[in-house]
Design a protein around this motif. Structure first.
Motif, PDB file in Angstrom:
ATOM      1  N   VAL A   1      28.606  -6.592 -57.603  1.00  0.00           N
ATOM      2  CA  VAL A   1      27.257  -6.504 -58.154  1.00  0.00           C
ATOM      3  C   VAL A   1      26.734  -5.073 -58.080  1.00  0.00           C
ATOM      4  CG1 VAL A   1      24.869  -7.251 -57.848  1.00  0.00           C
ATOM      5  CG2 VAL A   1      26.719  -8.919 -57.669  1.00  0.00           C
ATOM      6  N   SER A   2      26.956  -4.404 -56.943  1.00  0.00           N
ATOM      7  CA  SER A   2      26.505  -3.012 -56.796  1.00  0.00           C
ATOM      8  C   SER A   2      27.191  -2.106 -57.806  1.00  0.00           C
ATOM      9  CB  SER A   2      26.781  -2.525 -55.380  1.00  0.00           C
ATOM     10  OG  SER A   2      26.053  -3.271 -54.434  1.00  0.00           O
ATOM     11  N   GLN A   3      28.496  -2.302 -57.965  1.00  0.00           N
ATOM     12  CA  GLN A   3      29.276  -1.506 -58.914  1.00  0.00           C
ATOM     13  C   GLN A   3      28.797  -1.731 -60.345  1.00  0.00           C
ATOM     14  OE1 GLN A   3      33.441  -2.604 -60.436  1.00  0.00           O
ATOM     15  NE2 GLN A   3      33.870  -1.328 -58.648  1.00  0.00           N
ATOM     16  N   ARG A   4      28.582  -2.992 -60.696  1.00  0.00           N
ATOM     17  CA  ARG A   4      28.122  -3.327 -62.045  1.00  0.00           C
ATOM     18  C   ARG A   4      26.749  -2.740 -62.331  1.00  0.00           C
ATOM     19  NH1 ARG A   4      26.257  -9.068 -62.076  1.00  0.00           N
ATOM     20  NH2 ARG A   4      24.353  -7.988 -61.447  1.00  0.00           N
TER      21      ARG A   4
ATOM     22  N   ASP B   1      29.765  -8.970 -70.013  1.00  0.00           N
ATOM     23  CA  ASP B   1      28.552  -9.713 -69.685  1.00  0.00           C
ATOM     24  C   ASP B   1      28.840 -10.629 -68.505  1.00  0.00           C
ATOM     25  OD1 ASP B   1      26.822  -8.877 -72.019  1.00  0.00           O
ATOM     26  OD2 ASP B   1      28.528  -9.728 -73.083  1.00  0.00           O
ATOM     27  N   ALA B   2      28.108 -10.433 -67.417  1.00  0.00           N
ATOM     28  CA  ALA B   2      28.387 -11.138 -66.170  1.00  0.00           C
ATOM     29  C   ALA B   2      28.107 -12.638 -66.282  1.00  0.00           C
ATOM     30  CB  ALA B   2      27.572 -10.535 -65.033  1.00  0.00           C
ATOM     31  N   ARG B   3      28.844 -13.386 -65.493  1.00  0.00           N
ATOM     32  CA  ARG B   3      28.598 -14.799 -65.261  1.00  0.00           C
ATOM     33  C   ARG B   3      27.993 -14.953 -63.863  1.00  0.00           C
ATOM     34  NH1 ARG B   3      31.152 -13.246 -69.873  1.00  0.00           N
ATOM     35  NH2 ARG B   3      32.278 -14.928 -70.920  1.00  0.00           N
ATOM     36  N   ARG B   4      27.627 -16.171 -63.501  1.00  0.00           N
ATOM     37  CA  ARG B   4      27.277 -16.471 -62.122  1.00  0.00           C
ATOM     38  C   ARG B   4      28.517 -17.048 -61.435  1.00  0.00           C
ATOM     39  NH1 ARG B   4      22.511 -20.348 -61.979  1.00  0.00           N
ATOM     40  NH2 ARG B   4      23.221 -21.004 -64.035  1.00  0.00           N
ATOM     41  N   PHE B   5      28.471 -17.130 -60.109  1.00  0.00           N
ATOM     42  CA  PHE B   5      29.658 -17.591 -59.386  1.00  0.00           C
ATOM     43  C   PHE B   5      29.272 -18.487 -58.223  1.00  0.00           C
ATOM     44  CE2 PHE B   5      32.697 -17.149 -55.868  1.00  0.00           C
ATOM     45  CZ  PHE B   5      33.827 -17.653 -56.490  1.00  0.00           C
ATOM     46  N   TYR B   6      30.060 -19.547 -58.050  1.00  0.00           N
ATOM     47  CA  TYR B   6      29.940 -20.400 -56.875  1.00  0.00           C
ATOM     48  C   TYR B   6      31.331 -20.671 -56.330  1.00  0.00           C
ATOM     49  CZ  TYR B   6      28.170 -23.900 -53.654  1.00  0.00           C
ATOM     50  OH  TYR B   6      27.826 -24.581 -52.513  1.00  0.00           O
ATOM     51  N   GLY B   7      31.488 -20.597 -55.019  1.00  0.00           N
ATOM     52  CA  GLY B   7      32.803 -20.798 -54.423  1.00  0.00           C
ATOM     53  C   GLY B   7      32.742 -21.533 -53.108  1.00  0.00           C
TER      54      GLY B   7
ATOM     55  N   ILE C   1      39.476 -14.248 -50.824  1.00  0.00           N
ATOM     56  CA  ILE C   1      38.719 -13.006 -50.630  1.00  0.00           C
ATOM     57  C   ILE C   1      37.786 -12.711 -51.808  1.00  0.00           C
ATOM     58  CG2 ILE C   1      40.405 -12.006 -49.064  1.00  0.00           C
ATOM     59  CD1 ILE C   1      41.428 -10.313 -51.440  1.00  0.00           C
ATOM     60  N   GLY C   2      37.655 -13.665 -52.730  1.00  0.00           N
ATOM     61  CA  GLY C   2      36.624 -13.555 -53.755  1.00  0.00           C
ATOM     62  C   GLY C   2      37.048 -12.964 -55.079  1.00  0.00           C
ATOM     63  N   SER C   3      38.331 -13.018 -55.417  1.00  0.00           N
ATOM     64  CA  SER C   3      38.806 -12.381 -56.649  1.00  0.00           C
ATOM     65  C   SER C   3      38.115 -12.931 -57.890  1.00  0.00           C
ATOM     66  CB  SER C   3      40.322 -12.566 -56.777  1.00  0.00           C
ATOM     67  OG  SER C   3      41.001 -12.002 -55.680  1.00  0.00           O
ATOM     68  N   GLU C   4      37.996 -14.271 -57.986  1.00  0.00           N
ATOM     69  CA  GLU C   4      37.377 -14.870 -59.168  1.00  0.00           C
ATOM     70  C   GLU C   4      35.906 -14.479 -59.279  1.00  0.00           C
ATOM     71  OE1 GLU C   4      40.782 -17.524 -57.842  1.00  0.00           O
ATOM     72  OE2 GLU C   4      39.074 -16.582 -56.861  1.00  0.00           O
ATOM     73  N   GLY C   5      35.212 -14.501 -58.150  1.00  0.00           N
ATOM     74  CA  GLY C   5      33.810 -14.116 -58.164  1.00  0.00           C
ATOM     75  C   GLY C   5      33.608 -12.640 -58.468  1.00  0.00           C
ATOM     76  N   TYR C   6      34.488 -11.812 -57.958  1.00  0.00           N
ATOM     77  CA  TYR C   6      34.411 -10.370 -58.192  1.00  0.00           C
ATOM     78  C   TYR C   6      34.440 -10.070 -59.694  1.00  0.00           C
ATOM     79  CZ  TYR C   6      35.803  -5.427 -57.993  1.00  0.00           C
ATOM     80  OH  TYR C   6      35.880  -4.067 -58.168  1.00  0.00           O
ATOM     81  N   ILE C   7      35.354 -10.711 -60.415  1.00  0.00           N
ATOM     82  CA  ILE C   7      35.445 -10.486 -61.862  1.00  0.00           C
ATOM     83  C   ILE C   7      34.293 -11.163 -62.585  1.00  0.00           C
ATOM     84  CG2 ILE C   7      36.811 -10.996 -63.926  1.00  0.00           C
ATOM     85  CD1 ILE C   7      37.868  -8.656 -62.304  1.00  0.00           C
TER      86      ILE C   7
ATOM     87  N   LEU D   1      31.304 -11.627 -61.717  1.00  0.00           N
ATOM     88  CA  LEU D   1      30.049 -10.891 -61.545  1.00  0.00           C
ATOM     89  C   LEU D   1      30.081  -9.511 -62.183  1.00  0.00           C
ATOM     90  CD1 LEU D   1      29.354 -11.883 -57.839  1.00  0.00           C
ATOM     91  CD2 LEU D   1      28.141 -12.709 -59.859  1.00  0.00           C
ATOM     92  N   GLY D   2      31.219  -9.140 -62.769  1.00  0.00           N
ATOM     93  CA  GLY D   2      31.287  -7.879 -63.502  1.00  0.00           C
ATOM     94  C   GLY D   2      31.989  -6.753 -62.786  1.00  0.00           C
ATOM     95  N   GLY D   3      32.693  -7.053 -61.682  1.00  0.00           N
ATOM     96  CA  GLY D   3      33.428  -6.020 -60.973  1.00  0.00           C
ATOM     97  C   GLY D   3      34.606  -5.494 -61.777  1.00  0.00           C
ATOM     98  N   LYS D   4      34.949  -4.232 -61.582  1.00  0.00           N
ATOM     99  CA  LYS D   4      36.072  -3.615 -62.284  1.00  0.00           C
ATOM    100  C   LYS D   4      37.350  -3.731 -61.467  1.00  0.00           C
ATOM    101  CE  LYS D   4      33.666  -0.048 -64.988  1.00  0.00           C
ATOM    102  NZ  LYS D   4      33.587   1.411 -65.258  1.00  0.00           N
ATOM    103  N   SER D   5      38.452  -3.921 -62.154  1.00  0.00           N
ATOM    104  CA  SER D   5      39.744  -3.905 -61.487  1.00  0.00           C
ATOM    105  C   SER D   5      40.032  -2.507 -60.964  1.00  0.00           C
ATOM    106  CB  SER D   5      40.858  -4.320 -62.455  1.00  0.00           C
ATOM    107  OG  SER D   5      42.127  -3.938 -61.963  1.00  0.00           O
ATOM    108  N   PRO D   6      40.365  -2.353 -59.673  1.00  0.00           N
ATOM    109  CA  PRO D   6      40.731  -1.034 -59.155  1.00  0.00           C
ATOM    110  C   PRO D   6      41.995  -0.484 -59.809  1.00  0.00           C
ATOM    111  CG  PRO D   6      40.245  -2.572 -57.367  1.00  0.00           C
ATOM    112  CD  PRO D   6      40.340  -3.379 -58.621  1.00  0.00           C
ATOM    113  N   LYS D   7      42.826  -1.364 -60.351  1.00  0.00           N
ATOM    114  CA  LYS D   7      44.101  -0.950 -60.935  1.00  0.00           C
ATOM    115  C   LYS D   7      43.943  -0.549 -62.402  1.00  0.00           C
ATOM    116  CE  LYS D   7      48.688  -0.734 -60.486  1.00  0.00           C
ATOM    117  NZ  LYS D   7      49.388   0.033 -59.424  1.00  0.00           N
TER     118      LYS D   7
END
Length: 303
Positions: free
Chosen positions: A290-293, A265-271, A244-250, A252-258
């Motif tokens: 990305v929107s959140q960041r 500083d964001a990285r790029r992601f390929y999956g 469901i994209g956990s590695e990409g979410y982090i 790209l700069g997404g925040k943990s809901p918990k």
């Protein structure tokens, strides 16, 4: 694969093994972090390409993993690291199995045969009571404790196996303000005992009626630490089993809901992801990251 032409992220919808061996550019990813499907534990799809459909960690699983690690070794850049999240697998009692399959050791041996260097593994603490309730393992339950302790064992913790591809690292990972000395004092310990088991993305939207067992996403703080340790800002983080994209979410700069934590500083992601539902949910999660960041960055700019 636009991500290799400076697109921020992309996910291949299909089997990662032929994709890594034939389609992806060789020596093209800077860091990989992922959980391979655990044979006989979680059923993800009905595809013959799905390692999770193997009934036990036997020869069929080894064949799948041998091709997989050959592909991983091909696409990883020289001198760079991959983190493989695994746990030990109970043998299937319904077929007369007793004890544990050494899934950790299997991954290490097959990864080494593919040409990767096994350098280390962290363990991640698991709560024995919650695991006893979730897995209904008699080896952990009070019933076993009070009837015959000869068969009792402790909790099955997670392992983060670190591999590295031979060769000289062309770009050193020493960007300032990524990992502090105090971070390293904590993270250099052999066991990460402070990871919250519920620090994951919501999985409900990715489930379907055909699922027979639930998925088990990797904790976001584990991913965050690994990305900070083993990649530079702007580099490509790769997950061959995107889920469901956990590695990409982090990445790209997404925040943990918990915990509210993210990388600065964001990285790029390929999956790569085989299952339709997970592929769709991963795309939504990465778009949300990305929107959140960007929203956070804009708020700080005008604060």
């Amino acid at each position: 694969m636009p991500v290799f032409n400076d697109k921020e992220w992309d996910i291949h919808h299909g089997d990662c093994i032929p994709h890594m061996l034939e389609d992806m550019p060789a020596s093209s990813v800077d860091f990989a972090v992922f959980s391979p499907p655990f044979p006989s534990i979680y059923a993800y799809t009905d595809s013959v390409s799905d390692i999770g459909n193997v009934d036990s960690a036997g020869m069929e699983a080894k064949v799948h993993l041998s091709f997989f690690f050959r592909g991983l070794a091909r696409v990883l850049k020289p001198g760079r690291a991959a983190i493989v999240h695994v746990c030990q697998i109970p043998r299937m009692k319904r077929s007369g199995g007793v004890g544990l399959c050494d899934f950790r050791g299997m991954n290490i041996r097959i990864g080494e045969r593919a040409g990767l260097i096994y350098e280390y593994d962290w363990s991640v603490r698991k709560n024995p009571q919650s695991q006893a309730i979730r897995t209904r393992s008699r080896e952990l339950q009070f019933a076993g404790l009070e009837s015959d302790r000869a068969a009792q064992r402790g909790t099955l913790q997670d392992y983060l196996i670190k591999f590295r591809k031979p060769g000289e690292n062309g770009v050193r990972i020493n960007t300032k303000n990524q990992v502090s000395r105090n971070d390293w004092i904590d993270w250099a310990e052999g066991c990460w005992h402070d990871i919250q088991e519920t620090d994951t993305l919501n999985t409900a939207a990715a489930k379907s009626e055909d699922d027979t067992k639930h998925i088990c996403p990797l904790q976001l703080e584990v991913i965050r630490r690994c990305i900070l340790l083993f990649s530079n800002p702007g580099e490509i983080v790769f997950s061959p089993f995107t889920g469901i994209g956990s590695e990409g979410y982090i990445a790209l700069g997404g925040k943990s809901p918990k915990t509210g934590k993210s990388i600065k500083d964001a990285r790029r992601f390929y999956g790569c992801e085989l299952k339709d539902e997970y592929f769709s949910q991963a795309n939504r999660n990465l778009q949300a990251a990305v929107s959140q960041r960007d929203s956070t960055a804009q708020s700080m700019l005008f604060a």
